[in-house]
Write an enzyme that holds these catalytic residues in place. Structure first.
Site, PDB file in Angstrom:
ATOM      1  N   GLU A 258      56.108   7.612  79.835  1.00 49.97           N
ATOM      2  CA  GLU A 258      55.064   6.651  79.490  1.00 49.97           C
ATOM      3  C   GLU A 258      53.773   7.228  80.016  1.00 49.97           C
ATOM      4  OE1 GLU A 258      55.630   3.993  77.969  1.00 49.97           O
ATOM      5  OE2 GLU A 258      57.805   4.077  78.148  1.00 49.97           O
ATOM      6  N   CYS A 292      47.827   1.111  81.966  1.00 54.19           N
ATOM      7  CA  CYS A 292      47.964   2.134  80.922  1.00 54.19           C
ATOM      8  C   CYS A 292      47.602   1.530  79.570  1.00 54.19           C
ATOM      9  CB  CYS A 292      49.352   2.738  80.925  1.00 54.19           C
ATOM     10  SG  CYS A 292      50.642   1.545  80.690  1.00 54.19           S
TER      11      CYS A 292
HETATM   12  C1  UN1 Z   1      50.964  -0.416  82.789  1.00 51.24           C
HETATM   13  O1  UN1 Z   1      49.825  -0.629  82.442  1.00 51.24           O
HETATM   14  O2  UN1 Z   1      51.282   0.668  83.344  1.00 51.24           O
HETATM   15  O3  UN1 Z   1      51.600  -5.032  79.584  1.00 51.24           O
HETATM   16  C2  UN1 Z   1      52.043  -1.415  82.628  1.00 51.24           C
HETATM   17  C3  UN1 Z   1      51.096  -5.160  80.705  1.00 51.24           C
HETATM   18  C4  UN1 Z   1      52.000  -5.169  81.899  1.00 51.24           C
HETATM   19  C5  UN1 Z   1      52.518  -3.802  82.210  1.00 51.24           C
HETATM   20  C6  UN1 Z   1      51.508  -2.726  82.161  1.00 51.24           C
HETATM   21  N1  UN1 Z   1      53.114  -6.051  81.648  1.00 51.24           N
HETATM   22  O4  UN1 Z   1      49.904  -5.288  80.858  1.00 51.24           O
END
Ligand code: UN1
Length: 503
Positions: A258, A292
């Site tokens: 990821e 992310c």
């Molecule tokens: C991440 O940004 O690494 O969807 C994970 C979201 C969270 C997870 C993000 N449930 O914003």
């Protein structure tokens, strides 16, 4: 002067190998509070390839017994773990907020997200892990059975230091794999607390091992280790690209990566602009833009550009980037000095690339006890070839507003980055969102929502530079198991499929 701000489970921190907490026998590293940069939070052992060897050997040794253990019994340990996480929610959230700079409220939500993964995995323990399929020969039964791959290396980032490790560790362990976990060196304490909870829940020695340290000392030897079967990674594209190459060099290793994104909220001609402004604000600036899935772009239909900017910019100007423990804060600091430097460089680049800057992103210096705080940078930019700031990931409060003239153009702009992680479309038209759903490249798609906020019982992952299509959370099971075919003959003679003779 640096002071140790709270009691760690172990002070200084420890690795966890074969059920033993092991102190540093060499170098150590420090963890600091990003909201008060002079506050020392703890000291942790800097792992080496020798520590990695020991942890992988422990995981390998624990594997046969763990695989043999009833899936239901393995699942029961996750019920124990869920109870322990519930017991410690407040403390875990506090440690997490202090170490990562995330708001206390978000830190709590992250602990709950981790808990949900544990509960989900517990529930799947009694679910089928294969299927029975008919053969063309009546006396044969065909079975498809998932089998664990072996030792899973789990390498995770600081921005979700509790939930993301659980997205990877929990399905790996339930399926019968054993694990070696390297938390981010920015958030060692919450990683260590998580492993302490696994131990308390009764996971046998060697099934979960923890090595603290950085990418060079621990991440690389772990990902390249010949006895590791799967690498589950969340982090930057640069590191993930190396992990993919190392996996390809081995004969057996797989990886689930990821990585970054240039996620976007797309505000259509018919959008509810109030909802659009809220979705954009949450997507771009929650967690100070350090998810992310954070939006680096808002694409806005040109006919609505003025009205959107009028609603959005004053709200973006008001959001408070402050103390993670202050309820008035909207987001906290960036994680470290390098992040401040990177965001500052992109803010300057936007100007050089001809952006019309609507909000100047600045370091919010001394006023906040020298934390790594920055205010949001918001600018208008036309979609043109070669503009880096509308294509590259910044990982901070840095947002381009990009106008478009029709849906096809919006889709082309959305797809014109090397990434494909998360996309939100704001529209009242069901025909329109279907088009975006089908033609944009992403792993997580949203309608009339921010492009953040995924739930664990869905797959989580992206395409292109965002990931290798082996998502984590509920879908990690596909990366940490292989599907075996198993055929049983119930006759006394052998009959072959496809009409082949057996005499
Ligand atoms: C991440 O940004 O690494 O969807 C994970 C979201 C969270 C997870 C993000 N449930 O914003």
């Amino acid at each position: 002067m640096a002071t140790v701000a709270h009691n760690t489970v172990f002070d200084p921190g420890r690795h966890f190998i074969a059920g033993d907490w092991r102190a540093a026998d060499g170098a150590s590293f420090e963890s600091h509070n990003p909201a008060r940069t002079r506050e020392l939070l703890g000291v942790y052992p800097a792992g080496t390839s020798a520590d990695v060897d020991a942890a992988v050997a422990a995981a390998r040794e624990a594997f046969p017994n763990w695989r043999r253990t009833s899936r239901v019994k393995r699942g029961d340990l996750f019920d124990n773990l869920a109870q322990l996480i519930k017991r410690d929610v407040d403390e875990l959230a506090t440690v997490l907020a202090r170490e990562s700079g995330k708001l206390l409220d978000e830190a709590r939500a992250e602990v709950i997200e981790g808990l949900h993964m544990v509960q989900y995995v517990f529930g799947t323990a009694r679910q089928p892990y294969g299927q029975v399929i008919a053969s063309e020969i009546e006396a044969k039964d065909l079975y498809e059975r998932r089998k664990p791959r072996g030792v899973v290396a789990v390498i995770t980032p600081w921005n979700f230091p509790f939930a993301v490790p659980l997205w990877m560790l929990a399905p790996s362990l339930l399926e019968g794999n054993t694990t070696v976990f390297k938390p981010s060196e920015e958030t060692p304490e919450i990683g260590q607390r998580l492993v302490a909870l696994f131990a308390e829940a009764g996971f046998p020695a060697g099934t979960i091992n923890l090595i603290h340290g950085d990418g060079l000392g621990v991440g690389e030897p772990l990902a390249r280790h010949p006895d590791v079967d799967v690498v589950a990674f969340t982090g930057s594209y640069e590191v993930g690209a190396k992990i993919r190459r190392w996996a390809a060099e081995s004969d057996h290793k797989t990886c689930a990566c990821e990585m970054g994104s240039k996620s976007a909220v797309i505000v259509c001609e018919d959008a509810d602009l109030e909802l659009a402004a809220s979705a954009a604000l949450l997507s771009a600036f929650k967690t100070a833009g350090q998810r992310c899935v954070s939006a680096g772009r808002v694409l806005v239909h040109r006919s609505k550009l003025g009205a959107f900017v009028e609603r959005f910019v004053p709200r973006a100007e008001q959001v408070r980037f402050g103390d993670p423990f202050d309820r008035q804060s909207f987001a906290g600091p960036l994680i470290n000095a390098a992040a401040v430097e990177k965001v500052t460089a992109y803010n300057e680049l936007a100007r050089r690339e001809g952006a019309q800057v609507l909000l100047e992103g600045k370091r919010l210096g001394d006023t906040l006890a020298d934390g790594y705080f920055m205010s949001p940078c918001v600018y208008l930019q036309e979609h043109r070839p070669g503009v880096r700031t509308i294509r590259e990931e910044v990982f901070g409060p840095h947002l381009a507003i990009i106008p478009f003239d029709n849906d096809d153009e919006a889709i082309a702009i959305y797809n014109d980055t090397p990434y494909g992680l998360s996309m939100a479309v704001i529209t009242e038209d069901y025909r329109r969102w279907r088009l975006y759903r089908d033609e944009c490249d992403y792993g997580m798609g949203y309608v009339n929502l921010p492009c953040i906020g995924a739930e664990v019982h869905l797959p989580f992952g992206g395409v292109k530079r965002s990931g290798n299509g082996q998502p984590s959370a509920a879908a990690l099971v596909d990366a940490v198991t292989h599907r075996t075919a198993f055929t049983v003959n119930h006759d006394r003679t052998i009959r072959m499929a496809q009409g082949m003779k057996a005499e």
